[in-house]
Design a protein around this motif. Structure first.
Motif, short mmCIF file in Angstrom:
data_model
loop_
_atom_site.label_atom_id
_atom_site.label_comp_id
_atom_site.label_asym_id
_atom_site.label_seq_id
_atom_site.Cartn_x
_atom_site.Cartn_y
_atom_site.Cartn_z
N THR A 162 0.68 -1.25 -0.06
CA THR A 162 -0.02 -0.14 -0.10
C THR A 162 0.93 1.19 -0.01
OG1 THR A 162 -0.17 0.05 2.49
CG2 THR A 162 -1.86 -1.31 1.51
N ALA A 163 0.22 2.32 -0.17
CA ALA A 163 0.96 3.94 -0.11
C ALA A 163 1.14 4.17 1.34
CB ALA A 163 0.36 4.76 -1.01
N VAL A 164 0.35 3.63 2.37
CA VAL A 164 0.76 3.80 3.77
C VAL A 164 2.06 3.89 4.18
CG1 VAL A 164 0.21 3.04 6.17
CG2 VAL A 164 -1.48 2.91 4.47
N PRO A 165 2.54 5.10 4.68
CA PRO A 165 4.12 5.30 4.63
C PRO A 165 4.76 4.21 5.55
CG PRO A 165 3.02 7.45 4.83
CD PRO A 165 2.09 6.60 4.84
N SER A 166 4.26 4.22 6.75
CA SER A 166 5.35 3.13 7.53
C SER A 166 4.92 1.73 7.38
CB SER A 166 4.85 3.38 8.98
OG SER A 166 5.24 4.61 9.42
N TRP A 167 4.02 1.53 6.64
CA TRP A 167 3.86 0.04 6.24
C TRP A 167 4.72 -0.25 4.92
CZ3 TRP A 167 -2.18 -0.26 6.32
CH2 TRP A 167 -2.81 -0.66 7.61
N HIS A 168 4.56 0.82 4.16
CA HIS A 168 5.00 0.70 2.71
C HIS A 168 6.87 0.61 2.80
CE1 HIS A 168 6.36 1.36 -1.42
NE2 HIS A 168 6.90 2.40 -1.19
N GLU A 169 7.46 1.16 3.92
CA GLU A 169 8.89 1.40 4.14
C GLU A 169 9.35 0.00 4.85
OE1 GLU A 169 12.55 3.52 3.59
OE2 GLU A 169 10.44 3.89 2.77
N ALA A 170 8.44 -0.75 5.48
CA ALA A 170 8.90 -1.78 6.15
C ALA A 170 8.47 -3.21 5.30
CB ALA A 170 7.92 -1.95 7.38
N TYR A 171 8.64 -2.84 3.99
CA TYR A 171 8.34 -4.16 3.10
C TYR A 171 9.25 -5.39 3.27
CZ TYR A 171 12.31 -2.61 0.06
OH TYR A 171 13.37 -2.24 -0.63
N ARG A 172 10.62 -5.07 3.85
CA ARG A 172 11.61 -6.08 3.93
C ARG A 172 11.30 -6.90 5.23
NH1 ARG A 172 15.22 -1.98 2.18
NH2 ARG A 172 16.28 -2.55 0.28
N GLN A 173 10.58 -6.06 6.43
CA GLN A 173 10.45 -6.63 7.57
C GLN A 173 9.15 -6.97 7.88
OE1 GLN A 173 11.67 -3.37 6.98
NE2 GLN A 173 13.67 -3.09 7.55
N GLY A 323 19.41 1.59 -6.35
CA GLY A 323 18.73 2.76 -6.01
C GLY A 323 17.45 2.70 -4.83
N PRO A 324 16.94 3.77 -4.54
CA PRO A 324 16.06 3.75 -3.79
C PRO A 324 14.61 3.17 -4.31
CG PRO A 324 16.04 5.97 -4.91
CD PRO A 324 17.22 5.34 -5.39
N ARG A 325 13.91 2.60 -3.64
CA ARG A 325 12.65 1.98 -3.86
C ARG A 325 11.75 2.92 -4.52
NH1 ARG A 325 8.06 -0.58 -0.91
NH2 ARG A 325 7.62 -2.60 -2.02
N PRO A 326 10.89 2.60 -5.40
CA PRO A 326 10.10 3.66 -5.96
C PRO A 326 8.82 3.58 -5.18
CG PRO A 326 10.03 1.98 -7.39
CD PRO A 326 11.35 1.57 -6.56
#
Length: 333
Positions: A162-173, A323-326
């Motif tokens: 999803t685009a929810v920031p704290s979920w999206h950024e934790a895609y590895r964890q 590079g950064p994840r889009p």
């Protein structure tokens, strides 16, 4: 020019926060519990521990039944679940999750029903069921266990997609975090239900699951920069701290309770409570990050600055692996 401070239009959220209610957080818990219980049951089946097998199978059926209820209740109409089976889209975690549930549910059901075979009469039609159910249950139990890892982790992929920031950024964890939580909750069932002489695999499963859960929870709470903040503050922070304390207590109790059924039962209950608190904590952290515009704007500007810095230095001078994840531009499910 001094750098501009982040802002949004009248301070309003940039993203629409998830409209899910508590039933989806509960769905995250019951799905993991079902997966962990099926793995526990398969271990009991393969090692000749009938109490573990029985407890795991029955709990798996109850948990997946509760998951179906929570999911359908959130969808609003039962036919919406059926409609999702019209297609199979590998790039959609929601579509794949629907098919995972569809494959897992009947297998868990047959395995649990097979536990009733000893109570059936020996003659007549029911007597035939008494003979056929045990082998069918063994096959179904192994099928459910084979599907369980996907069931335990797909919800983590779903949240991160999803685009929810704290979920999206934790895609590895998140997938690994939910896997550890599922293992710990399944072990909790075994510690609660099995006698001490059969609970050895549950104790080892409790330690492994709690360790995986604690490590990935630490990574989520400290390794995401600004986007770790929602996991540490407010209601999510309190829930995740409680989950951490309960997971540690459950793992220690699992090791210390080899000769005490009471200590094993308390540690099992602690592991189940830890898994429940973890799922609700992750859910509330994502909602909090969507409601505050800074969690959307500040990380975006940091990514822009990193890209500009790499462009100034020239190609081949940074960016790490790819590079950064889009950013995803699609709304949450």
């Amino acid at each position: 020019m001094p750098p501009a401070e982040f802002t949004s239009y009248y301070g309003r959220p940039i993203l629409k926060a998830p409209v899910w209610k508590w039933d989806i957080a509960a769905y995250l818990f019951t799905g993991g519990l079902a997966a962990g219980s099926s793995l526990l049951a398969a271990g009991g089946q393969l090692t000749g521990r009938p109490a573990l097998r029985r407890a795991g199978r029955v709990t798996a059926l109850a948990a997946i039944g509760a998951s179906a209820y929570f999911l359908v209740h959130d969808l609003g109409r039962p036919d919406r679940f059926h409609h999702m089976l019209r297609v199979a889209k590998p790039t959609s975690p929601m579509s794949m999750g629907t098919w995972i549930l569809t494959a897992y549910g009947p297998a868990a059901g047959v395995a649990a029903v097979a536990e009733a075979a000893p109570w059936l009469p020996e003659r007549g039609v029911l007597g035939l069921g008494r003979r056929l159910l045990p082998p069918a249950g063994r096959a179904a139990g192994l099928l459910a266990a084979a599907t369980a890892p996907a069931l335990a982790t797909y919800t983590g992929v779903l949240l991160a997609d999803t685009a929810v920031p704290s979920w999206h950024e934790a895609y590895r964890q998140l997938p690994a975090l939910f896997a550890g939580s599922a293992l710990a909750s399944g072990a909790g069932v075994g510690l609660l239900a099995a006698p001490g002489d059969q609970a050895g695999p549950a104790r080892r499963m409790a330690v492994a699951g709690a360790a995986l859960e604690l490590w990935n929870a630490h990574r989520v709470e400290t390794g995401l920069g600004l986007l770790s903040e929602p996991y540490r503050t407010g209601t999510p922070g309190r829930l995740l701290r409680a989950a951490r304390a309960l997971a540690v207590a459950g793992a220690v109790g699992a090791l210390a309770g080899r000769r005490s059924r009471a200590v094993s039962a308390v540690s099992g209950a602690a592991l189940l409570a830890a898994s429940l608190a973890l799922r609700f904590g992750v859910y509330h952290a994502g909602v909090a990050s969507a409601r505050d515009p800074k969690y959307t704007v500040v990380p975006q500007r940091e990514r822009v600055r990193r890209r500009e810095s790499r462009d100034v230095r020239g190609p081949g001078t940074g960016g790490g692996q790819g590079g950064p994840r889009p950013d995803f531009e699609t709304p949450g499910p």
